[in-house]
Design a protein around this motif. Structure first.
Motif, PDB file in Angstrom:
ATOM      1  N   ASN A  72       3.016  13.866  -9.774  1.00  0.00           N
ATOM      2  CA  ASN A  72       4.124  14.800  -9.572  1.00  0.00           C
ATOM      3  C   ASN A  72       4.097  15.468  -8.213  1.00  0.00           C
ATOM      4  OD1 ASN A  72       5.514  14.421 -11.997  1.00  0.00           O
ATOM      5  ND2 ASN A  72       4.076  15.766 -13.065  1.00  0.00           N
ATOM      6  N   LYS A  73       3.648  14.716  -7.219  1.00  0.00           N
ATOM      7  CA  LYS A  73       3.650  15.253  -5.860  1.00  0.00           C
ATOM      8  C   LYS A  73       5.037  15.138  -5.276  1.00  0.00           C
ATOM      9  CE  LYS A  73      -1.040  14.363  -4.252  1.00  0.00           C
ATOM     10  NZ  LYS A  73      -1.813  13.594  -3.263  1.00  0.00           N
ATOM     11  N   GLU A  74       5.448  16.154  -4.589  1.00  0.00           N
ATOM     12  CA  GLU A  74       6.714  16.117  -3.871  1.00  0.00           C
ATOM     13  C   GLU A  74       6.480  15.481  -2.513  1.00  0.00           C
ATOM     14  OE1 GLU A  74       9.807  17.041  -4.942  1.00  0.00           O
ATOM     15  OE2 GLU A  74       8.806  17.241  -6.878  1.00  0.00           O
ATOM     16  N   ALA A  75       7.574  15.083  -1.882  1.00  0.00           N
ATOM     17  CA  ALA A  75       7.474  14.568  -0.516  1.00  0.00           C
ATOM     18  C   ALA A  75       6.933  15.664   0.376  1.00  0.00           C
ATOM     19  CB  ALA A  75       8.848  14.120  -0.026  1.00  0.00           C
ATOM     20  N   ALA A  76       6.314  15.260   1.455  1.00  0.00           N
ATOM     21  CA  ALA A  76       5.771  16.235   2.407  1.00  0.00           C
ATOM     22  C   ALA A  76       6.881  17.169   2.854  1.00  0.00           C
ATOM     23  CB  ALA A  76       5.180  15.521   3.607  1.00  0.00           C
ATOM     24  N   PRO A  77       6.591  18.471   2.968  1.00  0.00           N
ATOM     25  CA  PRO A  77       7.617  19.409   3.410  1.00  0.00           C
ATOM     26  C   PRO A  77       8.168  19.036   4.777  1.00  0.00           C
ATOM     27  CG  PRO A  77       5.680  20.578   2.609  1.00  0.00           C
ATOM     28  CD  PRO A  77       5.333  19.122   2.667  1.00  0.00           C
ATOM     29  N   LEU A  78       9.389  19.462   4.999  1.00  0.00           N
ATOM     30  CA  LEU A  78      10.075  19.188   6.257  1.00  0.00           C
ATOM     31  C   LEU A  78       9.184  19.550   7.438  1.00  0.00           C
ATOM     32  CD1 LEU A  78      12.845  18.271   7.282  1.00  0.00           C
ATOM     33  CD2 LEU A  78      13.523  20.648   7.319  1.00  0.00           C
ATOM     34  N   GLY A  79       9.104  18.677   8.375  1.00  0.00           N
ATOM     35  CA  GLY A  79       8.313  18.930   9.571  1.00  0.00           C
ATOM     36  C   GLY A  79       6.873  18.455   9.465  1.00  0.00           C
ATOM     37  N   GLN A  80       6.425  18.076   8.233  1.00  0.00           N
ATOM     38  CA  GLN A  80       5.047  17.624   8.081  1.00  0.00           C
ATOM     39  C   GLN A  80       4.930  16.103   8.020  1.00  0.00           C
ATOM     40  OE1 GLN A  80       3.041  19.586   4.887  1.00  0.00           O
ATOM     41  NE2 GLN A  80       3.300  21.598   5.770  1.00  0.00           N
ATOM     42  N   ARG A  81       6.044  15.418   7.894  1.00  0.00           N
ATOM     43  CA  ARG A  81       6.017  13.959   7.875  1.00  0.00           C
ATOM     44  C   ARG A  81       6.067  13.432   9.295  1.00  0.00           C
ATOM     45  NH1 ARG A  81      10.173  11.675   3.340  1.00  0.00           N
ATOM     46  NH2 ARG A  81       8.845  12.102   1.583  1.00  0.00           N
ATOM     47  N   ASN A  82       5.383  12.325   9.504  1.00  0.00           N
ATOM     48  CA  ASN A  82       5.518  11.616  10.770  1.00  0.00           C
ATOM     49  C   ASN A  82       5.715  10.145  10.443  1.00  0.00           C
ATOM     50  OD1 ASN A  82       5.219  10.216  13.197  1.00  0.00           O
ATOM     51  ND2 ASN A  82       3.967  11.854  14.035  1.00  0.00           N
ATOM     52  N   TRP A  83       6.929   9.688  10.676  1.00  0.00           N
ATOM     53  CA  TRP A  83       7.312   8.338  10.316  1.00  0.00           C
ATOM     54  C   TRP A  83       6.921   7.304  11.368  1.00  0.00           C
ATOM     55  CZ3 TRP A  83       8.935   7.383   5.567  1.00  0.00           C
ATOM     56  CH2 TRP A  83       9.526   8.404   4.836  1.00  0.00           C
ATOM     57  N   THR A  84       6.606   7.700  12.564  1.00  0.00           N
ATOM     58  CA  THR A  84       6.439   6.754  13.670  1.00  0.00           C
ATOM     59  C   THR A  84       5.449   5.644  13.346  1.00  0.00           C
ATOM     60  OG1 THR A  84       6.991   8.483  15.259  1.00  0.00           O
ATOM     61  CG2 THR A  84       5.891   6.543  16.124  1.00  0.00           C
ATOM     62  N   ALA A  85       4.248   5.984  12.934  1.00  0.00           N
ATOM     63  CA  ALA A  85       3.224   4.967  12.668  1.00  0.00           C
ATOM     64  C   ALA A  85       3.622   4.078  11.500  1.00  0.00           C
ATOM     65  CB  ALA A  85       1.878   5.623  12.402  1.00  0.00           C
ATOM     66  N   ALA A  86       4.133   4.662  10.421  1.00  0.00           N
ATOM     67  CA  ALA A  86       4.521   3.863   9.253  1.00  0.00           C
ATOM     68  C   ALA A  86       5.624   2.872   9.612  1.00  0.00           C
ATOM     69  CB  ALA A  86       4.973   4.771   8.113  1.00  0.00           C
ATOM     70  N   VAL A  87       6.631   3.327  10.337  1.00  0.00           N
ATOM     71  CA  VAL A  87       7.739   2.450  10.707  1.00  0.00           C
ATOM     72  C   VAL A  87       7.251   1.349  11.649  1.00  0.00           C
ATOM     73  CG1 VAL A  87       9.968   2.332  11.900  1.00  0.00           C
ATOM     74  CG2 VAL A  87       9.497   4.220  10.329  1.00  0.00           C
ATOM     75  N   ALA A  88       6.430   1.713  12.630  1.00  0.00           N
ATOM     76  CA  ALA A  88       5.917   0.707  13.573  1.00  0.00           C
ATOM     77  C   ALA A  88       5.082  -0.342  12.846  1.00  0.00           C
ATOM     78  CB  ALA A  88       5.089   1.376  14.670  1.00  0.00           C
ATOM     79  N   TRP A 135       0.837  -1.202   0.000  1.00  0.00           N
ATOM     80  CA  TRP A 135       0.000   0.000   0.000  1.00  0.00           C
ATOM     81  C   TRP A 135       0.876   1.257   0.000  1.00  0.00           C
ATOM     82  CZ3 TRP A 135      -0.505   3.759   3.896  1.00  0.00           C
ATOM     83  CH2 TRP A 135      -1.494   4.703   3.661  1.00  0.00           C
ATOM     84  N   LEU A 136       1.950   1.243   0.786  1.00  0.00           N
ATOM     85  CA  LEU A 136       2.872   2.382   0.807  1.00  0.00           C
ATOM     86  C   LEU A 136       3.534   2.557  -0.563  1.00  0.00           C
ATOM     87  CD1 LEU A 136       4.514   1.839   4.319  1.00  0.00           C
ATOM     88  CD2 LEU A 136       2.870   3.623   3.701  1.00  0.00           C
ATOM     89  N   GLY A 137       3.868   1.442  -1.233  1.00  0.00           N
ATOM     90  CA  GLY A 137       4.457   1.504  -2.567  1.00  0.00           C
ATOM     91  C   GLY A 137       3.494   2.091  -3.582  1.00  0.00           C
ATOM     92  N   GLU A 151       3.426   5.759  -3.122  1.00  0.00           N
ATOM     93  CA  GLU A 151       4.612   6.398  -3.709  1.00  0.00           C
ATOM     94  C   GLU A 151       4.448   6.554  -5.218  1.00  0.00           C
ATOM     95  OE1 GLU A 151       7.492   7.680  -2.351  1.00  0.00           O
ATOM     96  OE2 GLU A 151       6.673   7.318  -0.353  1.00  0.00           O
ATOM     97  N   LEU A 152       3.987   5.508  -5.900  1.00  0.00           N
ATOM     98  CA  LEU A 152       3.807   5.568  -7.352  1.00  0.00           C
ATOM     99  C   LEU A 152       2.711   6.559  -7.740  1.00  0.00           C
ATOM    100  CD1 LEU A 152       4.181   1.812  -8.346  1.00  0.00           C
ATOM    101  CD2 LEU A 152       5.831   3.668  -8.672  1.00  0.00           C
ATOM    102  N   ARG A 153       1.631   6.589  -6.951  1.00  0.00           N
ATOM    103  CA  ARG A 153       0.563   7.547  -7.217  1.00  0.00           C
ATOM    104  C   ARG A 153       1.087   8.978  -7.076  1.00  0.00           C
ATOM    105  NH1 ARG A 153      -3.218   7.314  -2.911  1.00  0.00           N
ATOM    106  NH2 ARG A 153      -2.114   9.130  -2.178  1.00  0.00           N
ATOM    107  N   ASP A 154       1.873   9.206  -6.030  1.00  0.00           N
ATOM    108  CA  ASP A 154       2.451  10.540  -5.831  1.00  0.00           C
ATOM    109  C   ASP A 154       3.367  10.916  -6.993  1.00  0.00           C
ATOM    110  OD1 ASP A 154       1.100  10.676  -3.450  1.00  0.00           O
ATOM    111  OD2 ASP A 154       2.880  10.481  -2.168  1.00  0.00           O
ATOM    112  N   LYS A 155       4.138   9.941  -7.500  1.00  0.00           N
ATOM    113  CA  LYS A 155       5.030  10.211  -8.628  1.00  0.00           C
ATOM    114  C   LYS A 155       4.205  10.540  -9.870  1.00  0.00           C
ATOM    115  CE  LYS A 155       8.798   8.435 -11.420  1.00  0.00           C
ATOM    116  NZ  LYS A 155       9.316   9.759 -11.587  1.00  0.00           N
ATOM    117  N   ALA A 156       3.145   9.757 -10.108  1.00  0.00           N
ATOM    118  CA  ALA A 156       2.303   9.998 -11.283  1.00  0.00           C
ATOM    119  C   ALA A 156       1.641  11.367 -11.220  1.00  0.00           C
ATOM    120  CB  ALA A 156       1.248   8.908 -11.400  1.00  0.00           C
TER     121      ALA A 156
END
Length: 188
Positions: free
Chosen positions: A90-106, A78-80, A83-88
């Protein structure tokens, strides 16, 4: 006591070698110390959940078979796709400070933990409460070491450039590969 520590080290290392790849993927994308700490916290949270599930399973309170846990392996897919949808789009990664990796990594750590549960349940079944606390402490220390190693390796300039140079495609490919690996290792 020494035997318990050695058992814990061997069990952790054997079941978390593949988790180092997951750490590399996340740390290579982190852009700040805050994101690094979120990744580390997510690793601790995922390992803690796997440990608790395994302790419950060792004492006959298993509510989820290890093979069922493997289906959480669809989470990286689902995460992949994201990522592909965002690329299609042309979305950039979330700006600095807006990402929260904790839940995804866990969640990815948990999804990748079918082998952990399969190894930890029989290991924990033969241990006293004091030994389980010692094993948990060893796991705590090793999770920190694993996170540190993942961060250091991910900061190698060539590796980081490879991942970030084609971030969306590399990330999506790694997520899909991880997803397939998780599901297949539980059933093959």
């Amino acid at each position: 006591m020494l035997q318990t520590i050695i058992e814990a080290i061997v069990a952790y290392a054997a079941t978390n070698i593949d988790d180092l790849l997951v750490s590399l993927l996340f740390f290579a994308q982190a852009k700040s110390r805050k994101e690094d700490w979120q990744i580390v916290f997510g690793k601790y949270l995922g390992i803690a959940l796997l440990t608790v599930i395994s302790i419950l399973g060792a004492y006959g309170l298993s509510f989820l078979p290890a093979k069922a846990l493997a289906w959480l392996g669809l989470l990286p897919a689902w995460l992949g796709i994201k990522e592909l949808r965002d690329k299609a789009e042309n979305k950039e990664a979330a700006p600095l400070g807006q990402r929260n990796w904790t839940a995804a990594v866990a969640l990815v750590t948990l999804a990748n933990g079918g082998d952990n549960v399969g190894v930890y349940i029989p290991l924990f079944a033969g241990h006293s409460v004091q030994e389980l606390l010692l094993v948990s402490l060893v796991f705590l220390l090793l999770t920190g070491i694993w996170a540190w190693l993942g961060q250091k390796i991910a900061r190698w300039p060539r590796l980081q450039a490879m991942i970030l140079g084609r971030q969306k495609l590399v990330t999506a490919w790694l997520y899909f590969s991880l997803s397939a690996y998780i599901v297949l290792k539980a059933y093959c």
